[in-house]
Design an enzyme around this catalytic site. Sequence first.
Site, PDB file in Angstrom:
ATOM      1  N   CYS A 176      -3.141  -2.093   9.001  1.00 40.59           N
ATOM      2  CA  CYS A 176      -3.509  -1.269   7.846  1.00 40.59           C
ATOM      3  C   CYS A 176      -4.280   0.004   8.195  1.00 40.59           C
ATOM      4  CB  CYS A 176      -4.304  -2.107   6.854  1.00 40.59           C
ATOM      5  SG  CYS A 176      -3.299  -3.419   6.129  1.00 40.59           S
ATOM      6  N   THR A 188       0.857  -1.188   0.000  1.00 41.06           N
ATOM      7  CA  THR A 188       0.000   0.000   0.000  1.00 41.06           C
ATOM      8  C   THR A 188       0.891   1.234   0.000  1.00 41.06           C
ATOM      9  OG1 THR A 188      -1.662  -1.220   1.239  1.00 41.06           O
ATOM     10  CG2 THR A 188      -1.821   1.196   1.282  1.00 41.06           C
ATOM     11  N   LYS A 239      -6.801   2.026  -2.941  1.00 44.65           N
ATOM     12  CA  LYS A 239      -6.523   1.287  -1.699  1.00 44.65           C
ATOM     13  C   LYS A 239      -6.738   2.193  -0.476  1.00 44.65           C
ATOM     14  CE  LYS A 239      -5.108  -1.725   1.210  1.00 44.65           C
ATOM     15  NZ  LYS A 239      -5.923  -2.872   1.570  1.00 44.65           N
ATOM     16  N   TYR A 296     -20.543  -2.296  13.395  1.00 41.46           N
ATOM     17  CA  TYR A 296     -20.589  -2.806  14.760  1.00 41.46           C
ATOM     18  C   TYR A 296     -19.829  -1.861  15.680  1.00 41.46           C
ATOM     19  CZ  TYR A 296     -22.760  -7.212  15.897  1.00 41.46           C
ATOM     20  OH  TYR A 296     -23.675  -8.163  16.243  1.00 41.46           O
ATOM     21  N   ASN A 339      -9.707   1.713   2.480  1.00 38.77           N
ATOM     22  CA  ASN A 339      -9.440   1.576   3.916  1.00 38.77           C
ATOM     23  C   ASN A 339     -10.001   2.750   4.708  1.00 38.77           C
ATOM     24  OD1 ASN A 339      -8.335  -0.886   3.764  1.00 38.77           O
ATOM     25  ND2 ASN A 339      -6.228  -0.288   4.184  1.00 38.77           N
ATOM     26  N   GLU A 365      -3.680  -4.594  -2.645  1.00 39.87           N
ATOM     27  CA  GLU A 365      -4.222  -5.832  -2.100  1.00 39.87           C
ATOM     28  C   GLU A 365      -5.341  -5.517  -1.105  1.00 39.87           C
ATOM     29  OE1 GLU A 365      -3.782  -9.056  -2.930  1.00 39.87           O
ATOM     30  OE2 GLU A 365      -5.464  -9.147  -1.536  1.00 39.87           O
TER      31      GLU A 365
HETATM   32  N1  LIG Z   1      -1.521  -7.207   6.304  1.00 35.33           N
HETATM   33  C1  LIG Z   1      -2.618  -6.909   5.611  1.00 35.33           C
HETATM   34  O1  LIG Z   1      -3.738  -7.291   5.949  1.00 35.33           O
HETATM   35  C2  LIG Z   1      -2.507  -6.094   4.361  1.00 35.33           C
HETATM   36  C3  LIG Z   1      -3.604  -6.034   3.478  1.00 35.33           C
HETATM   37  C4  LIG Z   1      -3.486  -5.293   2.325  1.00 35.33           C
HETATM   38  C5  LIG Z   1      -2.330  -4.586   2.063  1.00 35.33           C
HETATM   39  N2  LIG Z   1      -1.289  -4.628   2.946  1.00 35.33           N
HETATM   40  C6  LIG Z   1      -0.079  -3.880   2.595  1.00 35.33           C
HETATM   41  O2  LIG Z   1       0.869  -4.809   2.082  1.00 35.33           O
HETATM   42  C7  LIG Z   1       2.208  -4.438   2.472  1.00 35.33           C
HETATM   43  C8  LIG Z   1       2.860  -5.570   3.248  1.00 35.33           C
HETATM   44  O3  LIG Z   1       2.129  -5.768   4.435  1.00 35.33           O
HETATM   45  P1  LIG Z   1       2.341  -7.059   5.360  1.00 35.33           P
HETATM   46  O4  LIG Z   1       1.317  -6.999   6.421  1.00 35.33           O
HETATM   47  O5  LIG Z   1       2.459  -8.266   4.505  1.00 35.33           O
HETATM   48  O6  LIG Z   1       3.803  -6.714   5.972  1.00 35.33           O
HETATM   49  P2  LIG Z   1       4.737  -7.625   6.851  1.00 35.33           P
HETATM   50  O7  LIG Z   1       5.464  -6.718   7.766  1.00 35.33           O
HETATM   51  O8  LIG Z   1       3.962  -8.781   7.419  1.00 35.33           O
HETATM   52  O9  LIG Z   1       5.782  -8.248   5.795  1.00 35.33           O
HETATM   53  C9  LIG Z   1       6.724  -7.517   5.097  1.00 35.33           C
HETATM   54  C10 LIG Z   1       7.904  -8.438   4.803  1.00 35.33           C
HETATM   55  O10 LIG Z   1       8.808  -7.763   3.917  1.00 35.33           O
HETATM   56  C11 LIG Z   1      10.129  -8.156   4.254  1.00 35.33           C
HETATM   57  N3  LIG Z   1      11.101  -7.233   3.668  1.00 35.33           N
HETATM   58  C12 LIG Z   1      11.399  -5.964   4.038  1.00 35.33           C
HETATM   59  N4  LIG Z   1      12.341  -5.461   3.228  1.00 35.33           N
HETATM   60  C13 LIG Z   1      12.644  -6.423   2.311  1.00 35.33           C
HETATM   61  C14 LIG Z   1      13.519  -6.496   1.216  1.00 35.33           C
HETATM   62  N5  LIG Z   1      14.313  -5.482   0.885  1.00 35.33           N
HETATM   63  N6  LIG Z   1      13.551  -7.638   0.501  1.00 35.33           N
HETATM   64  C15 LIG Z   1      12.771  -8.686   0.828  1.00 35.33           C
HETATM   65  N7  LIG Z   1      11.912  -8.669   1.865  1.00 35.33           N
HETATM   66  C16 LIG Z   1      11.844  -7.551   2.592  1.00 35.33           C
HETATM   67  C17 LIG Z   1      10.097  -8.204   5.765  1.00 35.33           C
HETATM   68  O11 LIG Z   1      11.172  -8.953   6.305  1.00 35.33           O
HETATM   69  C18 LIG Z   1       8.725  -8.832   6.029  1.00 35.33           C
HETATM   70  O12 LIG Z   1       8.815 -10.238   6.106  1.00 35.33           O
HETATM   71  C19 LIG Z   1       2.040  -3.149   3.268  1.00 35.33           C
HETATM   72  O13 LIG Z   1       2.182  -2.054   2.414  1.00 35.33           O
HETATM   73  C20 LIG Z   1       0.608  -3.227   3.764  1.00 35.33           C
HETATM   74  O14 LIG Z   1       0.055  -1.957   4.026  1.00 35.33           O
HETATM   75  C21 LIG Z   1      -1.349  -5.378   4.065  1.00 35.33           C
END
Ligand SMILES: NC(=O)c1ccc[n+]([C@@H]2O[C@H](COP(=O)([O-])OP(=O)(O)OC[C@H]3O[C@@H](n4cnc5c(N)ncnc54)[C@H](O)[C@@H]3O)[C@@H](O)[C@H]2O)c1
Length: 439
Positions: free
Chosen positions: A266, A121, A210, A257, A214, A154
């Site tokens: 997020c 995002t 996105k 709710y 949200n 996403e």
């Molecule tokens: N979690 C959700 O429900 C959700 C839903 C939609 C969108 N998003 C968006 O998706 C993105 C990721 O969110 P998330 O919750 O999966 O994050 P997260 O923190 O769970 O995972 C991010 C991963 O990226 C890795 N990383 C960081 N730098 C890196 C690099 N240079 N090379 C390889 N890996 C690297 C980290 O080690 C970590 O494992 C964010 O922008 C978030 O806003 C999240």
Amino acid sequence: MKITVIGTGYVGLVTGTCFAEMGNDVVCVDIDTQKVKNLKQGIIPIYEPGLEEMVLRNYKAGSLNFSTSLNESLLGSEIAFIAVGTPMGDDGSADLQYVLGVAKEIGQSITQPIVVVDKSTVPVGTADKVKATIQAELDKRGLDTEFYIVSNPEFLKEGAAVEDFMKPDRVVIGASEEKALELMRQLYAPFLRTNDRFVSMDIRSAEMTKYAANAMLATKISFMNEIANICERVGADVNNVRIGIGSDSRIGYSFIYPGCGYGGSCFPKDVKALSKLALDVNYSSELINAVENVNDRQKLVVSNKVIKRFGEDLSGFKFAIWGLSFKPGTDDMREAPAIYIIKELVRRGATVSAYDPKAINEAKDHYLKGVDVDYCSSKYEATVNADALLLLTEWKEFRSPDFDELIAQLKNPIIFDGRNQYNAFKLEERGFEYYQIGK
Ligand SMILES: NC(=O)c1ccc[n+]([C@@H]2O[C@H](COP(=O)([O-])OP(=O)(O)OC[C@H]3O[C@@H](n4cnc5c(N)ncnc54)[C@H](O)[C@@H]3O)[C@@H](O)[C@H]2O)c1
């Protein structure tokens, strides 16, 4: 297709696994060596229904792999997804260091044409920055390798991430070149077989979609919490009001709710980032700012009710907490109301015993590290001799508890219901003192 997914967190791991499940050849890359090592041994870093078996199956079949080397993983890849974190920066904006760091590495690595898809995002305009970063690295290498940038926000929900990814409400693709758009259409076709919910648009609109989604959902939550707080003060019952307004098809029942506030990885950061994005173009978004302020206040509504009932000094009182994660179905505790409520109770001298089906390790190791909490292995163990029960996450196993057992366990039959789960159970008639949001 051969796909590289960069960042193996909630989004990256689910994305990579689901693409592998549909027959693609996927490598999930992460800089966290321990995480990659664990995944290769079948240890899944997060709890998400259905994910573990799908990861294990596809890893065994060879369609899903894990690596710490982006350079090697990109060899032969047609598509690279950026799915790294975009945490909140000091000024409230999305911190793009990880996204742009990955873009730089892509520029330093690619040797063949590739579509780079931003799934993280990110604020409007980030695709331009990713493109410029990759191009600068290619220029340094004297290469004119073809690459395309796509925005593919996403929308998966934690707790139902696999289901959401496999059967998406919509797939939003922002692209400026037909070739890249067509590749994305083919990639997502297996997920959209029954109903074409593929929505294509320009890149900036996709990036904005996105944040708008949200912010809309967070607004519904804060709106209803605001109504609940007013209901409480004027003698109305928000549970009735919710049904009364939800039955209007223009309003709908979902996300209205009342509760103890939204959390998670997020909404808090995305609402803040949208406000900052607006400020950067000299627009102060009053509504978005209010959504956040209402939520900050809401996180302490339950502890304020406890203080009103038991007094400012809570020493000598023990409170049982049911639910730590920010919502059911996940072990994610990022910005969970439980963190704020428990810290407030403990700060005032209370003893806290807590139970959550999945998030206890997250609490212990990260979000409540150093906070004196007694973690329990069952929900009733937490309530033994407690002065009151606080329900903070609406896990299914909390929905219909044995109230006789609760009366037997609790020192006082008092329930603070932060999720309005028990208003149908006539708890007062069963001998409970019952506090809920908005009544
Ligand atoms: N979690 C959700 O429900 C959700 C839903 C939609 C969108 N998003 C968006 O998706 C993105 C990721 O969110 P998330 O919750 O999966 O994050 P997260 O923190 O769970 O995972 C991010 C991963 O990226 C890795 N990383 C960081 N730098 C890196 C690099 N240079 N090379 C390889 N890996 C690297 C980290 O080690 C970590 O494992 C964010 O922008 C978030 O806003 C999240």
